[in-house]
Design a protein around this motif. Structure first.
Motif, short mmCIF file in Angstrom:
data_model
loop_
_atom_site.label_atom_id
_atom_site.label_comp_id
_atom_site.label_asym_id
_atom_site.label_seq_id
_atom_site.Cartn_x
_atom_site.Cartn_y
_atom_site.Cartn_z
N TRP A 206 0.81 -1.23 0.00
CA TRP A 206 0.00 0.00 0.00
C TRP A 206 0.84 1.27 0.00
N LYS A 215 1.98 6.76 -1.05
CA LYS A 215 1.27 5.54 -1.41
C LYS A 215 1.71 5.03 -2.78
N LEU A 223 -4.19 -3.44 -1.97
CA LEU A 223 -4.19 -3.97 -0.61
C LEU A 223 -5.41 -4.85 -0.38
#
Length: 345
Positions: A206, A215, A223
Motif C-alpha cells: 500500500w 502511497k 491492498l
C-alpha cells in the motif's frame, strides 16, 4: 465474542529503547507495569547484557557463556514482572547466501540460539527475510533448502524449536507475504511458520515512502486484493504470532536529499528504522491502514494468540530516562484501543 485469554499483548524489548542507551531492567519493568503479558527478546539486548557481564569482577567467560548468563538475567527479570518471553529475534542474513562457509557459521550460531531460547523459556526463533544487497540468491530452491535445514535442526531439539519467518518490506528477494508463504508451504515442517506484520504488508503493498503521496499507485485496490488472497491462502496454524504497528507519512519523499536517505539501503528500510509508530498515533503522522490488515489476520484468518506491538523509531535512541515508560504506555494504549475496536475481549 473472543475472550481475553485468546489474545495476549506483547512488546519487543527493542521497542522500549535502544540496548546501548536504556537499561534492560528498566525496559522490562516498564513493560510489565504497563500491563503487557509477553515480550519479544532482541538478540542485541542479550549482546549488550553480555558485555556488561564481562566487565564484572568474575573471570571473563566465553562469549557463549556470557550470552547464556544474559539470557538467564532476562528470564529472571521477565518472570519478576509477569512477562512471558514469546520469541528471540532477529536471526539475520541467513537464507540464500552464496558464501556457504558463512552459511555454516550461521548454522553454528543457531546452535547457541537453541541454548538461549531454552533459558528464556520460549520455543520460537524469528528469521526475517534476508535484505543483504549482494551475496544472496533469489533461487527459491536454495532458500527453501536453507529453511528446511534449520527446521530439521529445530525438530531435533527437546522440546522442538519453532521458526517464525517474517517478510520484510525491503527484503532483497522475499518482500511480500505471498513469497513468504511459498517458502513456508514448500518447507512443510510442523515447526516452520511465519510472523505476520501489519507494517511489512501495508508498507510494501500500500505505501511508498519515496512517493510524494506516500502511497503506491492503485494502493487501496491492491491492498484489498492482497488481503483477500491472504485470508484464502494462509493456514492460520502456521502463524506463530502477529505484530501490529503503523508508520509516519513522510513530509517529503524519502529520496536523495532526505535526512534519512542512504544510498546503500532501500527507502522502506530507512523509513522502518526511523519512523514507525504505534497504532492510532495519527497525531504523530501515522497513516497506514493497519486496522484493515489486523482484521484480516484476526477476523479473516481466525488468528488467536500473541499480538506484539513492535516498534522501531529514532525515538528509541533518545537518552531521556522516561523513554522506556513512554513507549510502554504508548504501546499498551494502542493494544487496548485495538482490542476494543476488534472486540477482542
Amino acid at each position: 465474542m473472543a475472550s481475553e485469554a485468546m489474545y495476549r499483548p506483547a512488546i519487543a524489548s527493542m521497542s522500549l529503547g535502544r540496548a546501548w542507551v536504556h537499561g534492560l531492567e528498566e525496559k522490562i519493568k516498564q513493560a510489565g507495569q504497563a500491563g503487557f503479558k509477553g515480550i519479544e527478546v532482541f538478540y542485541e539486548d542479550l549482546e549488550y547484557q553480555a558485555k556488561a557481564y564481562n566487565k564484572g569482577e568474575k573471570p571473563e567467560p566465553t562469549n557463549e557463556d556470557a550470552l547464556v548468563a544474559a539470557a538467564h538475567q532476562f528470564r529472571k527479570l521477565s518472570d519478576e514482572h509477569g512477562l512471558q518471553v514469546i520469541g528471540l529475534q532477529p536471526f539475520l542474513f541467513y537464507e540464500g547466501l552464496l558464501d556457504r562457509k558463512q552459511h555454516q557459521v550461521l548454522i553454528d550460531k543457531l546452535k547457541v540460539w537453541f541454548k538461549l531460547v531454552k533459558v528464556l523459556g520460549t520455543d520460537v526463533i524469528q528469521i526475517p527475510t534476508n535484505f543483504l544487497q549482494s551475496g544472496t540468491t533469489g533461487d527459491m530452491d536454495v532458500i527453501v533448502a536453507d529453511m528446511i535445514e534449520v527446521a530439521d535442526l529445530g525438530l531435533k531439539e527437546d522440546p522442538p524449536v519453532k521458526f517464525a519467518y517474517e517478510n520484510l518490506a525491503w527484503g532483497t528477494h522475499i518482500d511480500t507475504w505471498d513469497a513468504l508463504w511459498e517458502v513456508v508451504w514448500r518447507v512443510d515442517r510442523p515447526n516452520f511458520g511465519c510472523c505476520l506484520d501489519t507494517f511489512n504488508i501495508a508498507g510494501r503493498v500500500w505505501a511508498d515512502p519515496a512517493a510524494p503521496s506516500g502511497k503506491n499507485a492503485n494502493a487501496d485496490n491492491d491492498l484489498q486484493d492482497s488481503l483477500s488472497r491472504l485470508v484464502k491462502t494462509i493456514d492460520v496454524n502456521k502463524v506463530f504470532y502477529i505484530q501490529v504497528v503503523d508508520a509516519e507519512r513522510m513530509r517529503e519523499p524519502l529520496i536523495e536529499g532526505h535526512p534519512w536517505y542512504a544510498a546503500d539501503q532501500p527507502a522502506r528500510m530507512s523509513w522502518s528504522r526511523n519512523a514507525r509508530l504505534f497504532l492510532y498515533e495519527q497525531d504523530k503522522g501515522g497513516y497506514l491502514p493497519v486496522v484493515d490488515v489486523a482484521k484480516a489476520f484476526i477476523a479473516g484468518l481466525g488468528y488467536q494468540g500473541w499480538v506484539s506491538m513492535e516498534l522501531f523509531s529514532r525515538s528509541m535512541a533518545d537518552p531521556a530516562p522516561d523513554v522506556p515508560q513512554n513507549h510502554a504506555q504508548r504501546g499498551i494504549a494502542s493494544w487496548k484501543r485495538l482490542a476494543e475496536e476488534l472486540k477482542l475481549s
